[in-house]
Design an enzyme around this catalytic site. Structure first.
Site, PDB file in Angstrom:
ATOM      1  N   LYS A   1       0.793  -1.231   0.000  1.00 34.42           N
ATOM      2  CA  LYS A   1       0.000   0.000   0.000  1.00 34.42           C
ATOM      3  C   LYS A   1       0.825   1.281   0.000  1.00 34.42           C
ATOM      4  CE  LYS A   1      -3.342  -1.107  -0.624  1.00 34.42           C
ATOM      5  NZ  LYS A   1      -3.686  -1.792  -1.915  1.00 34.42           N
TER       6      LYS A   1
ATOM      7  N   HIS B   1       7.136  -7.632  -1.897  1.00 35.90           N
ATOM      8  CA  HIS B   1       6.952  -6.916  -0.624  1.00 35.90           C
ATOM      9  C   HIS B   1       7.870  -7.461   0.466  1.00 35.90           C
ATOM     10  CE1 HIS B   1       3.609  -4.608  -2.004  1.00 35.90           C
ATOM     11  NE2 HIS B   1       2.743  -5.586  -2.056  1.00 35.90           N
TER      12      HIS B   1
ATOM     13  N   LEU C   1      -0.271   8.586 -15.550  1.00 36.85           N
ATOM     14  CA  LEU C   1      -0.083   8.146 -14.160  1.00 36.85           C
ATOM     15  C   LEU C   1      -0.906   8.962 -13.161  1.00 36.85           C
ATOM     16  CD1 LEU C   1       3.804   7.692 -14.303  1.00 36.85           C
ATOM     17  CD2 LEU C   1       2.140   5.844 -14.042  1.00 36.85           C
ATOM     18  N   SER C   2      -1.727   9.896 -13.665  1.00 39.42           N
ATOM     19  CA  SER C   2      -2.534  10.693 -12.733  1.00 39.42           C
ATOM     20  C   SER C   2      -3.502   9.766 -12.006  1.00 39.42           C
ATOM     21  CB  SER C   2      -3.323  11.765 -13.486  1.00 39.42           C
ATOM     22  OG  SER C   2      -4.370  11.131 -14.211  1.00 39.42           O
TER      23      SER C   2
ATOM     24  N   GLU D   1      -6.698   9.970 -11.537  1.00 39.90           N
ATOM     25  CA  GLU D   1      -7.946   9.722 -12.273  1.00 39.90           C
ATOM     26  C   GLU D   1      -7.725   8.710 -13.384  1.00 39.90           C
ATOM     27  OE1 GLU D   1      -6.702  12.697 -11.524  1.00 39.90           O
ATOM     28  OE2 GLU D   1      -8.135  13.176  -9.930  1.00 39.90           O
ATOM     29  N   SER D   2      -6.618   8.862 -14.085  1.00 39.59           N
ATOM     30  CA  SER D   2      -6.352   7.967 -15.208  1.00 39.59           C
ATOM     31  C   SER D   2      -6.055   6.543 -14.717  1.00 39.59           C
ATOM     32  CB  SER D   2      -5.207   8.571 -16.020  1.00 39.59           C
ATOM     33  OG  SER D   2      -4.597   7.617 -16.791  1.00 39.59           O
TER      34      SER D   2
ATOM     35  N   GLY E   1      -5.955   7.843  -2.972  1.00 43.18           N
ATOM     36  CA  GLY E   1      -4.776   8.466  -3.553  1.00 43.18           C
ATOM     37  C   GLY E   1      -4.416   9.829  -3.004  1.00 43.18           C
TER      38      GLY E   1
HETATM   39  P1  A3P Z   1      -5.064   4.603  -1.036  1.00 41.35           P
HETATM   40  O1  A3P Z   1      -5.716   3.317  -0.586  1.00 41.35           O
HETATM   41  O2  A3P Z   1      -4.603   5.452   0.104  1.00 41.35           O
HETATM   42  O3  A3P Z   1      -5.896   5.361  -1.999  1.00 41.35           O
HETATM   43  P2  A3P Z   1      -0.103  -0.376  -3.626  1.00 41.35           P
HETATM   44  O4  A3P Z   1      -0.092  -0.392  -5.100  1.00 41.35           O
HETATM   45  O5  A3P Z   1       1.245  -0.419  -2.989  1.00 41.35           O
HETATM   46  O6  A3P Z   1      -1.016  -1.412  -3.065  1.00 41.35           O
HETATM   47  O7  A3P Z   1      -0.662   1.055  -3.178  1.00 41.35           O
HETATM   48  C1  A3P Z   1      -2.018   1.364  -3.322  1.00 41.35           C
HETATM   49  C2  A3P Z   1      -2.198   2.815  -2.931  1.00 41.35           C
HETATM   50  O8  A3P Z   1      -1.622   3.648  -3.957  1.00 41.35           O
HETATM   51  C3  A3P Z   1      -3.676   3.185  -2.817  1.00 41.35           C
HETATM   52  O9  A3P Z   1      -3.728   4.183  -1.793  1.00 41.35           O
HETATM   53  C4  A3P Z   1      -3.925   3.735  -4.207  1.00 41.35           C
HETATM   54  O10 A3P Z   1      -5.057   4.552  -4.296  1.00 41.35           O
HETATM   55  C5  A3P Z   1      -2.630   4.527  -4.418  1.00 41.35           C
HETATM   56  N1  A3P Z   1      -2.419   4.883  -5.835  1.00 41.35           N
HETATM   57  C6  A3P Z   1      -2.351   4.061  -6.905  1.00 41.35           C
HETATM   58  N2  A3P Z   1      -2.195   4.759  -8.041  1.00 41.35           N
HETATM   59  C7  A3P Z   1      -2.159   6.065  -7.676  1.00 41.35           C
HETATM   60  C8  A3P Z   1      -2.041   7.300  -8.397  1.00 41.35           C
HETATM   61  N3  A3P Z   1      -1.934   7.328  -9.726  1.00 41.35           N
HETATM   62  N4  A3P Z   1      -2.050   8.450  -7.693  1.00 41.35           N
HETATM   63  C9  A3P Z   1      -2.149   8.439  -6.345  1.00 41.35           C
HETATM   64  N5  A3P Z   1      -2.280   7.319  -5.604  1.00 41.35           N
HETATM   65  C10 A3P Z   1      -2.294   6.141  -6.265  1.00 41.35           C
END
Ligand code: A3P
Length: 364
Positions: A103, A166, A283-284, A286-287, A320
């Protein structure tokens, strides 16, 4: 090249975190051994099956200093059959590894690094699931008995491979420390990672307990891949090594274009300004949220089936934001987290901003 020994204070990185009272489980001729965690400790996590602390059977070759006899990683017992396969995994010098605690923005960094390595091939990125482009090496420990063997799949991938893990540094394939492929480590504030893990545990594992119980299990190091701080501190020790790139979720949020440029420099690839801008759009949040190839849909299906019950609707790319714990955790739990972090970092004179702000290429 030899790794430099870390400073004296870092040598005491691993404190006796738990009494060594539980019987050693049999893992014959293994590089690891396990001590089972008493059931009452994991009951809160509502996991069926055992949970163990995994220890190294002999001093691992990772070049960080620590007391290996007291270093451990908590994992569900479903991991045990694959740990030696992972440890003996054939590493290639031109691999790129993404290593994180769960995460912390793993998926985000995988997509970023995959695009850097593959000359911004957005078409393939959108059409082929990320889990196939960049396998999660020890996934069969998370969900055993699925036909897809991720270790075999990683073995068969053409170079240059992008592999996700991980596991803490000392449990990674031993050849990592002799072949020295490039490794990207992403840190995230543990409070935000923990709240994200809680939603993941509910949505993907089927956890139905309380948020407070989950947070205490996280602090006490009873969820997969914890304890958290030793995992981070090992890579912090290694951050100056030429093959290690240590960055943070917080920097990706605040300075995505800069992090893209830094990863390109680290991986010795060239990107134009236009490509960096295209990547920033791709990589935004929303996208990525609306991109099925990056939402672990197939892993979600396997985990849902393994949970054997309905789990709540869950979107992997969830919220995010930096600081999500502020409106999702109580003041009391935030205080507990802060005391726990302080007690882990005080001896090293580090605070969380040090990890969040660190840049290997500060002058870029
Ligand atoms: P949240 O649950 O706080 O939204 P992992 O891939 O290590 O499991 O991490 C997941 C976390 O990264 C989630 O956090 C997810 O929403 C966030 N994440 C993935 N892509 C993202 C992006 N483009 N911008 C911001 N956060 C992103």
């Amino acid at each position: 090249m030899r790794f430099q020994l870390p400073s004296r204070s870092v040598r005491s990185i691993v404190r006796p975190l738990e009494p060594l009272t539980h019987p050693r489980l049999k893992m014959p001729q293994s590089s690891f051994f396990a001590k089972s965690v008493p059931f009452e400790q994991i009951d809160k996590l509502a996991i069926s099956g055992g949970y163990s602390s995994i220890f190294a059977s002999s001093q691992p070759s990772v070049p960080v200093v620590g007391n290996w006899e007291q270093r451990f990683c908590r994992l569900a017992d479903t991991f045990q059959p694959i740990l030696d396969r992972v440890y003996d995994f054939e590493v290639r010098e031109d691999d790129v590894w993404i290593v994180t605690l769960p995460k912390c923005g793993t998926t985000w960094m995988q997509e970023l690094a995959w695009l850097v390595i593959n000359e911004c091939d957005f078409e393939t990125a959108k059409s082929v699931d990320l889990t196939h482009r960049s396998p999660f090496l020890e996934f069969n420990g998370v969900v055993p008995n699925v036909p897809h063997d991720t270790i075999a799949a990683a073995n068969e991938l053409p170079s240059p491979r992008l592999i996700k893990s991980h596991l803490p540094a000392w449990m990674l394939p031993r050849q990592i420390w002799s072949k020295r492929p490039k490794i990207i480590y992403v840190y995230r504030n543990p409070k935000d990672a923990a709240i994200s893990y809680f939603h993941h545990w509910r949505g993907m594992v089927g956890y139905q307990g309380t948020k407070s119980d989950f947070m205490h299990s996280f602090i006490d190091g009873y969820v997969n891949f914890t304890p958290c701080w030793p995992h981070i501190l090992d890579f912090w020790q290694l951050r100056h090594e030429p093959n290690i790139f240590f960055t943070s979720y917080e920097r990706m949020k605040g300075q995505l274009g800069q992090v893209i440029a830094e990863v390109a420099q680290f991986l010795e690839r060239t990107l134009s300004q236009e490509q960096i801008q295209q990547m920033q759009r791709h990589l935004s949040f929303e996208s990525m949220r609306d991109n099925p190839a990056c939402n672990h849909v197939k892993e979600f299906e396997s985990m849902k089936a393994a949970a054997g019950r309905e789990v709540e609707e869950f979107r992997f790319v969830r919220r995010g934001v930096v600081g999500s714990h502020k409106d999702e955790l109580t003041a009391d739990i935030i205080r507990e987290f802060d005391l726990w972090s302080d007690s882990n970092l005080r001896d090293f004179k580090l605070n969380m901003d040090d990890f969040a702000n660190y840049s290997k290429f500060a002058s870029l």
